[in-house]
Every structure is written in structure tokens, then in C-alpha cells.
Design a protein around this motif. Structure first.
Motif, PDB file in Angstrom:
ATOM      1  N   GLY B 255       0.827  -1.208   0.000  1.00 40.07           N
ATOM      2  CA  GLY B 255       0.000   0.000   0.000  1.00 40.07           C
ATOM      3  C   GLY B 255       0.859   1.254   0.000  1.00 40.07           C
ATOM      4  O   GLY B 255       0.595   2.210  -0.724  1.00 40.07           O
ATOM      5  N   ILE B 256       1.920   1.211   0.811  1.00 44.39           N
ATOM      6  CA  ILE B 256       2.812   2.378   0.862  1.00 44.39           C
ATOM      7  C   ILE B 256       3.483   2.602  -0.483  1.00 44.39           C
ATOM      8  O   ILE B 256       3.554   3.720  -0.988  1.00 44.39           O
ATOM      9  CB  ILE B 256       3.863   2.188   1.984  1.00 44.39           C
ATOM     10  CG1 ILE B 256       3.177   2.292   3.352  1.00 44.39           C
ATOM     11  CG2 ILE B 256       4.954   3.237   1.867  1.00 44.39           C
ATOM     12  CD1 ILE B 256       4.068   1.912   4.505  1.00 44.39           C
ATOM     13  N   VAL B 257       3.950   1.503  -1.074  1.00 46.66           N
ATOM     14  CA  VAL B 257       4.601   1.639  -2.379  1.00 46.66           C
ATOM     15  C   VAL B 257       3.636   2.270  -3.375  1.00 46.66           C
ATOM     16  O   VAL B 257       3.981   3.211  -4.100  1.00 46.66           O
ATOM     17  CB  VAL B 257       5.097   0.270  -2.894  1.00 46.66           C
ATOM     18  CG1 VAL B 257       5.535   0.386  -4.352  1.00 46.66           C
ATOM     19  CG2 VAL B 257       6.249  -0.234  -2.031  1.00 46.66           C
ATOM     20  N   LEU B 258       2.411   1.793  -3.394  1.00 49.98           N
ATOM     21  CA  LEU B 258       1.434   2.344  -4.330  1.00 49.98           C
ATOM     22  C   LEU B 258       1.145   3.812  -4.025  1.00 49.98           C
ATOM     23  O   LEU B 258       0.970   4.631  -4.923  1.00 49.98           O
ATOM     24  CB  LEU B 258       0.120   1.553  -4.272  1.00 49.98           C
ATOM     25  CG  LEU B 258       0.119   0.213  -5.003  1.00 49.98           C
ATOM     26  CD1 LEU B 258      -1.267  -0.419  -4.918  1.00 49.98           C
ATOM     27  CD2 LEU B 258       0.532   0.382  -6.457  1.00 49.98           C
ATOM     28  N   SER B 259       1.093   4.139  -2.724  1.00 49.99           N
ATOM     29  CA  SER B 259       0.676   5.500  -2.394  1.00 49.99           C
ATOM     30  C   SER B 259       1.823   6.516  -2.537  1.00 49.99           C
ATOM     31  O   SER B 259       1.575   7.681  -2.763  1.00 49.99           O
ATOM     32  CB  SER B 259       0.088   5.559  -0.984  1.00 49.99           C
ATOM     33  OG  SER B 259       1.094   5.261  -0.044  1.00 49.99           O
ATOM     34  N   ILE B 260       3.075   6.057  -2.403  1.00 49.12           N
ATOM     35  CA  ILE B 260       4.130   7.043  -2.621  1.00 49.12           C
ATOM     36  C   ILE B 260       4.519   7.144  -4.091  1.00 49.12           C
ATOM     37  O   ILE B 260       5.176   8.094  -4.496  1.00 49.12           O
ATOM     38  CB  ILE B 260       5.404   6.774  -1.773  1.00 49.12           C
ATOM     39  CG1 ILE B 260       6.059   5.457  -2.179  1.00 49.12           C
ATOM     40  CG2 ILE B 260       5.106   6.858  -0.291  1.00 49.12           C
ATOM     41  CD1 ILE B 260       7.429   5.268  -1.523  1.00 49.12           C
ATOM     42  N   ALA B 261       4.086   6.169  -4.887  1.00 47.27           N
ATOM     43  CA  ALA B 261       4.494   6.169  -6.293  1.00 47.27           C
ATOM     44  C   ALA B 261       4.158   7.475  -7.017  1.00 47.27           C
ATOM     45  O   ALA B 261       5.033   8.051  -7.671  1.00 47.27           O
ATOM     46  CB  ALA B 261       3.892   4.965  -7.010  1.00 47.27           C
ATOM     47  N   PRO B 262       2.915   7.978  -6.905  1.00 50.98           N
ATOM     48  CA  PRO B 262       2.600   9.206  -7.651  1.00 50.98           C
ATOM     49  C   PRO B 262       3.449  10.405  -7.218  1.00 50.98           C
ATOM     50  O   PRO B 262       4.008  11.104  -8.057  1.00 50.98           O
ATOM     51  CB  PRO B 262       1.125   9.459  -7.313  1.00 50.98           C
ATOM     52  CG  PRO B 262       0.604   8.178  -6.807  1.00 50.98           C
ATOM     53  CD  PRO B 262       1.751   7.469  -6.184  1.00 50.98           C
ATOM     54  N   THR B 263       3.586  10.619  -5.911  1.00 56.39           N
ATOM     55  CA  THR B 263       4.364  11.771  -5.453  1.00 56.39           C
ATOM     56  C   THR B 263       5.840  11.584  -5.779  1.00 56.39           C
ATOM     57  O   THR B 263       6.532  12.531  -6.142  1.00 56.39           O
ATOM     58  CB  THR B 263       4.204  11.984  -3.935  1.00 56.39           C
ATOM     59  OG1 THR B 263       4.351  10.745  -3.278  1.00 56.39           O
ATOM     60  CG2 THR B 263       2.858  12.575  -3.608  1.00 56.39           C
ATOM     61  N   PHE B 264       6.306  10.343  -5.672  1.00 56.79           N
ATOM     62  CA  PHE B 264       7.698  10.045  -5.981  1.00 56.79           C
ATOM     63  C   PHE B 264       8.000  10.383  -7.448  1.00 56.79           C
ATOM     64  O   PHE B 264       8.967  11.077  -7.770  1.00 56.79           O
ATOM     65  CB  PHE B 264       7.949   8.565  -5.709  1.00 56.79           C
ATOM     66  CG  PHE B 264       9.389   8.184  -5.596  1.00 56.79           C
ATOM     67  CD1 PHE B 264      10.121   8.582  -4.489  1.00 56.79           C
ATOM     68  CD2 PHE B 264      10.011   7.443  -6.586  1.00 56.79           C
ATOM     69  CE1 PHE B 264      11.463   8.233  -4.372  1.00 56.79           C
ATOM     70  CE2 PHE B 264      11.347   7.093  -6.482  1.00 56.79           C
ATOM     71  CZ  PHE B 264      12.078   7.487  -5.375  1.00 56.79           C
TER      72      PHE B 264
END
Lengths: 375, 285
Positions: B255-264
Motif C-alpha cells: 500500500g505504501i509503495v502504491l501511495s508514494i508512487a505518484p508523489t515520488f
């Protein structure tokens, strides 16, 4: 006489509240005729740029009126005033090429492409920037940006062209060359221009009339020759001219049928009463405490005269500047030949009555210039 | 002669490596966790040797979480969509409101301008919890609680001051004379704002927008209190992984990977843009 192109009526500028803030421009009134080139000359902070920006409409006029081409403009937006301006900081549009910067106003006015190209080409050639027309502002030097900014202003057909320090960044040779070309360009097209500068050579070379400003006050507004020969006050006298005018406090008295101008250090310049016209003599005697001024070019070494001691003798390649201790101060002479004078050498200097400028010591206002009364 | 630079190079390399390790390790570790099962994650001692599995991602995307206690319905993709919607709309609204305001604060001197600007900044001073309780009551009375509109409005508390103050600085850096030059050439106030000021402040507006987006994306407490499950963003949605039968570390990591992907991704892209914007600014003398 027809209506002047520009007329300022008692224009005041306060930064901050009126009558409390910094009083940058004080009741300046002047007119500029159509086709004239005017220089606003003064040192930094004298109010010349503030005056220019009020004419352009970037600074609000605190008091007074400005008429431009028959309209009262002091409350109009800049866009409605029909003036063109070259900015001291160039202010080119960074996102377009030099060519587009120059052509901007013409394109906005929907001029035919060929006509735009022709006029940009002409003004670029005049200012020697043809080779950088396709570059962008950030990739060219300050001097080139300045010329591009000047071109952008000169290419427009406006009632008034305002040029704020238009050549400050240029090297001396180019400046000399462009001065002539710019003057020709402006005169040929019958443009009216106001030039702000602190460089008196530039003002003398370009302007029909010079407005000398200091402390927000218009000190004198006259032709370059008039300002040189008949400075209205002590400030103009010492500000305009290179090297500056020599000035000495003095008192005037009549004794033994002769006119004595007593300088400090017990020095006494003695003239025949007949050296001065009667009205001038009367004014001189009435003033008593005066400041005398004499241009360095007018001070001569002579067999008889007042004693002075050389402190410096500098040959500049085309003229000598000799500084000497004189009357408790220093006097500077300019000679056209190399002078064999070592430091400490005694000389005698003579000042002809016609080269003498007298100013009132209290007010600084000019009393007389040679044989003529001032004012 | 050559010894010093070599040592310097080694030291500098080591330092950079350490810094990278420090910052990148958590991200790398999370990514590794996200492709492991709870068992391999909780192994003692931990090991990097494992059989990768994508079941965590699968569970998130399908919305079915298999736990020891049975299948649990989660709505992580919905949360992700909410995050995107809330952050994007908030930043868009923030830009529409904030950029003209920033321009006004930068260029026009009017009575109380500094006070108003400071008041807007002061929204950032108060802890959000301080305003949450009254806000909740107002929102319930106004019918704004648990609506996207209400959340976007509250998000302006985060987004607007940020945009306002960053963009104002950029506008102030544009020499006013460039705008004057444009205006004196026959253009009005609005044309000058649109054609000169906006493009020149572009990099600043982009940077402010990006930063505001990240702040909005990372917000937790406003959405936790003011929105129910179907309107909550990922930050709140991640709480669902703390289940009755334990914490689902694998899914949390995914979930974290998915959620930081856009901002990253956004940060990586805009980093280049930012550097460009700052070095190619309008203010070259």
C-alpha cells in the motif's frame, strides 16, 4: 506658439504619505517641445528617474499636472499615454528572442511582416546588434541587452520616448559612436525624447536642452552651452564641467578706485572698476559675501597675478591638469601643452574678469557671469 | 600531490554513499517487504533471500484481503482514487485562488496587505487538531461533512498558504520593469499578468503546486475526522491493514509503495524542472 509636447506643472513626488514621506521630486515645472531631445542630468537620487517614471505612468504623481500631446495624463494608465521607454535594467522579455523583443510593439500594432522586418533591421543595424537578433536575452551581454532595450523603445512611434540611462553599460568607443547615430535617428524621425543620465558628456552630446536636477529640485533648464557659460547657481556651476569649476569664498569691496575681491589666506584679486559693467559692479558690491567661480580652462599662468604652489601636475596625453594650493584651498588649471612644473613650484595665476562667475554665498544663486548679470 | 584528491574523492564517495543509504534504505526495504508474505517478513533473523510474491498487490487491487481470520473486504484502490481526486482538486483550486492573490500581494501595495498575507500564513501555525473540532460541528451543520467539496475546502488550509507564499516570492523576483515595458507597449493589466507575469513565475508556480500536492497527499487528520470510509484517502485507508488478526505488513508495504508512487514520480520529474526554472530565471543582469 503651438502646444508643447510635454508640460510638467509643479510636479511633486513623495514616497510615502504626501508631505510626510520622502520628497523625491519638488515642484518641478518644465516643457518639452516637439522634436526636442532633453537630458535630465543629475547624480544618483536627485529625482531624475522618479520624474521620468511619473511621465511614463509607473509612479503616481503626488501633486501637480502632466500634459502630454495636449492631454492631461497624470492619472492615465501607462498603456494610454503613448510613450515608449528604454529601461535602465533593460527589462527584455526573457522568453522571446531579441528580434521579437524589438518587434513586439510593432507586431501588437499588426504591422505588415515585411515592414516590421525592415524597421527591425534598420534599428538593429544602427545599434550594431544585427548579429544577435536571434539570440535570447539571457545569452547576450549587458551592453547588448541595453542596446536591444534601446532598439525596442526607439522603433516605436510614440509621442514621447523616455530613455533611462540608455548607454550606461556600453564601452566608451561604442558609446561615442552610438550617441551620434541615436541623435541622428531621433532627429531624422522628428521624435521627442527625454534622456536620463548622470554622464554630462552624454547629455552635452545628445541633448538640445539639459535639465539639471539635485535634491529633487530642477536647478537649471537650458541649452548645454548656456549651462556651461551661465550656470544658474553654484550647484550647476560645479556639477557641470570637467574638471569641475574652481570655487572660492570671497568678499567684494571697493577701495582706492579699484575693485578688491578678497579671498581666504589674505589673497586679494584686484580689478579695475572698468573691468565690470556698472550694474554688475553694483550687484557685486551689494552682495559683499560671495563665492567666485572660474573654470579650470580659464585659469592662466601669467607674469603677474596671484601666487599659488603646484601640488600636482598630470599630463593626460592631450592636456595637463595642474593643481595648485591657492587662497586656502586648491585651484585646478588646464593647459593644452605639457608643463614643466614640479611639485612645490611657485606659479602666478591670473583670472580675467570675463571668466569670473559670482554666486551669492548665502543662497548659491548666480550674481554675474563675466560682464553680464545673471538671471 | 595526487594523494590528497584521491583521499578526498574516497571520503566524498563514502559520504554520498552513506547519505544515499540513509535515505534510500527505507524505500528499498519497503519495496522488498511489499513482495513478501507476512511469514518471510517476520522471520528472525531477517533475510533478503525469499521467493517473491505479488499477492499483496493482488489483494490490494482486487480488494480482497486474505487473513488468518478469513477474507476481509478492503477498498484500497478507492482510497488511492480519493487521494488523487482530493489532492488534485485542492491544488487546482489553490492555484486558481492563490496565484492571483500572490500577484496582488507581490505587486500592489494596499491597506492591510501584509496583515492579510500573514493571517493566511498563520493558518499553518495552528495544529490542525485545534480547528478540527469546531470545523466538524460547522461541517455537520452545513452539510459539508463527508463530502469531497468540504474536504477540498479544508485542504485549502494546507494548500493555499503554501502556494501564496512561494508564488509571491517568485512574482517579487520578476523585475517590475519587465511588466512595465509590456504595459507601456500598449497592453493592459490583465494581459500583462497573463502573458508576462504568469509565464515568468511558471517554475515557481509549478514548484508550489507540487509541494502543495505532496502536503495534501500526505494529510491524515482532516480526512480521518471529516470523511467516512468511501471518501478517505490512502493515508487513512492504510489503517485498514491493522486487522483483528494482526498487522498485515506485506499489504501495508504494498500500500505504501502504491501511495508514494505518484508523489515520488512527480518529485523526480519536477526536480529537473525546478533546477531549470531556478537557473534560467528572468533576473540575469
Amino acid at each position: 506658439m503651438s502646444e508643447a509636447m510635454l508640460r510638467l506643472d509643479a510636479v511633486d513626488k513623495f514616497y510615502g504619505p504626501i508631505d510626510e514621506g520622502v520628497h523625491a521630486v519638488r515642484a518641478v515645472s518644465m516643457t518639452v517641445e516637439k522634436g526636442e531631445i532633453i537630458a535630465l542630468l543629475g547624480s544618483s537620487g536627485c529625482g531624475k528617474t522618479s520624474t521620468l517614471r511619473m511621465v511614463a505612468g509607473f509612479e503616481a504623481v503626488s501633486r501637480g499636472r502632466i500634459h502630454l500631446a495636449g492631454r492631461e495624463v497624470q492619472s492615465l494608465a501607462p498603456v494610454r499615454r503613448n510613450v515608449a521607454m528604454a529601461f535602465e535594467g533593460y527589462s527584455l522579455y526573457p522568453t522571446v528572442s531579441v528580434r521579437d523583443n524589438i518587434a513586439f510593439a510593432l507586431k501588437a500594432a499588426r504591422l505588415a511582416e515585411a515592414e516590421v522586418a525592415r524597421r527591425v533591421g534598420a534599428v538593429a543595424e544602427m545599434l550594431e546588434i544585427t548579429d544577435i537578433l536571434d539570440r535570447f536575452p539571457h545569452s547576450i551581454s549587458g551592453g547588448q541587452q541595453q542596446r536591444a532595450s534601446l532598439a525596442r523603445a526607439l522603433i516605436r512611434k510614440a509621442d514621447l520616448h523616455l530613455l533611462d540611462e540608455p548607454m550606461g553599460q556600453l564601452e566608451p568607443q561604442l558609446r561615442t559612436l552610438l550617441r551620434g547615430r541615436i541623435k541622428h535617428f531621433i532627429k531624422e524621425r522628428g521624435l521627442t525624447a527625454i534622456l536620463v543620465t548622470h554622464d554630462q558628456t552624454e547629455a552635452n552630446a545628445l541633448a538640445d536642452r539639459i535639465a539639471v536636477m539635485e535634491g529633487g529640485v530642477l536647478q537649471q533648464y537650458a541649452s548645454p552651452a548656456e549651462i556651461k557659460e551661465r550656470p544658474a547657481n553654484l550647484f550647476t556651476g560645479t556639477f557641470v564641467g570637467e574638471p569641475p569649476m574652481n570655487v572660492f569664498p570671497a568678499s567684494v569691496a571697493e577701495a582706492g578706485g579699484r575693485l578688491h575681491i578678497d579671498l581666504q589666506g589674505g589673497l586679494d584679486l584686484v580689478y579695475d572698476l572698468a573691468d565690470f559693467a556698472a550694474p554688475v559692479r553694483e550687484r557685486m558690491l551689494a552682495a559683499r559675501d560671495v563665492v567666485i567661480g572660474v573654470r579650470p580652462h580659464a585659469v592662466r599662468r601669467a607674469a603677474t597675478g596671484a601666487p599659488a604652489t603646484v601640488v600636482a601636475n598630470q599630463w593626460l596625453g592631450d592636456q595637463s591638469h595642474i593643481a595648485a594650493r591657492f587662497a586656502g584651498g586648491a585651484i585646478v588649471l588646464v593647459e593644452h601643452d605639457r608643463a614643466a612644473l614640479a611639485e612645490g613650484a611657485p606659479i602666478t595665476v591670473a583670472i580675467r574678469p570675463e571668466d569670473l562667475h559670482l554666486f551669492d554665498a548665502a543662497t548659491g544663486q548666480a550674481i554675474s557671469h563675466g560682464q553680464a548679470l545673471a538671471g | 600531490m595526487h594523494a590528497t584528491p584521491t583521499i578526498e574523492r574516497i571520503l566524498r564517495g563514502t559520504a554520498i554513499a552513506l547519505v544515499c543509504l540513509f535515505f534510500m534504505f527505507p524505500i528499498a526495504w519497503i519495496m522488498l517487504m511489499s513482495i513478501q508474505t507476512n511469514e518471510t517478513i517476520l522471520r528472525v533473523p531477517p533475510s533478503v533471500v525469499f521467493a517473491p510474491t505479488f499477492e499483496n498487490y493482488q489483494a490490494l487491487i482486487t480488494g480482497k484481503l486474505e487473513t488468518a481470520a478469513g477474507t476481509l473486504e478492503i477498498n484500497f484502490m478507492r482510497n488511492l482514487w480519493n487521494s488523487l481526486l482530493l489532492s488534485t482538486s485542492s491544488v487546482a483550486l489553490g492555484l486558481v485562488l492563490g496565484v492571483p492573490a500572490a500577484y496582488a500581494f507581490a505587486r500592489l501595495k494596499f491597506r492591510g496587505s501584509e496583515d492579510i498575507a500573514f493571517t493566511l500564513l498563520s493558518f499553518r501555525f495552528a495544529p490542525p487538531l485545534l480547528v478540527l473540532l469546531p470545523l466538524t460541528i460547522y461541517f455537520q451543520q452545513l452539510g459539508l461533512a463527508n463530502t469531497y467539496g468540504g474536504l477540498i475546502w479544508v485542504y485549502q488550509l494546507i494548500v493555499l498558504p503554501l502556494i501564496l507564499w512561494i508564488v509571491r516570492g517568485y512574482f517579487e523576483d520578476i523585475p517590475a520593469d519587465i511588466e512595465y515595458a509590456y504595459r507601456i507597449a500598449g497592453h493592459g493589466f490583465w494581459a500583462t499578468f497573463r502573458r508576462i507575469a504568469l509565464p515568468l513565475a511558471g517554475p515557481g508556480i509549478a514548484a508550489a503546486g507540487l509541494l502543495a500536492f505532496i502536503f495534501a497527499w500526505n494529510n491524515f487528520v482532516f480526512a480521518l475526522v471529516l470523511a467516512s470510509a468511501d471518501k478517505q484517502p490512502v493515508t487513512v485507508g492504510a489503517l485498514a491493514f491493522v486487522t483483528a488478526s494482526g498487522i498485515q505488513y506485506g499489504q501495508v508495504a504494498a500500500g505504501i509503495v502504491l501511495s508514494i508512487a505518484p508523489t515520488f514520480a512527480l518529485a523526480l520529474y519536477a526536480q529537473r524542472y525546478l533546477v531549470e526554472g531556478l537557473s534560467l530565471g528572468a533576473v540575469k543582469g
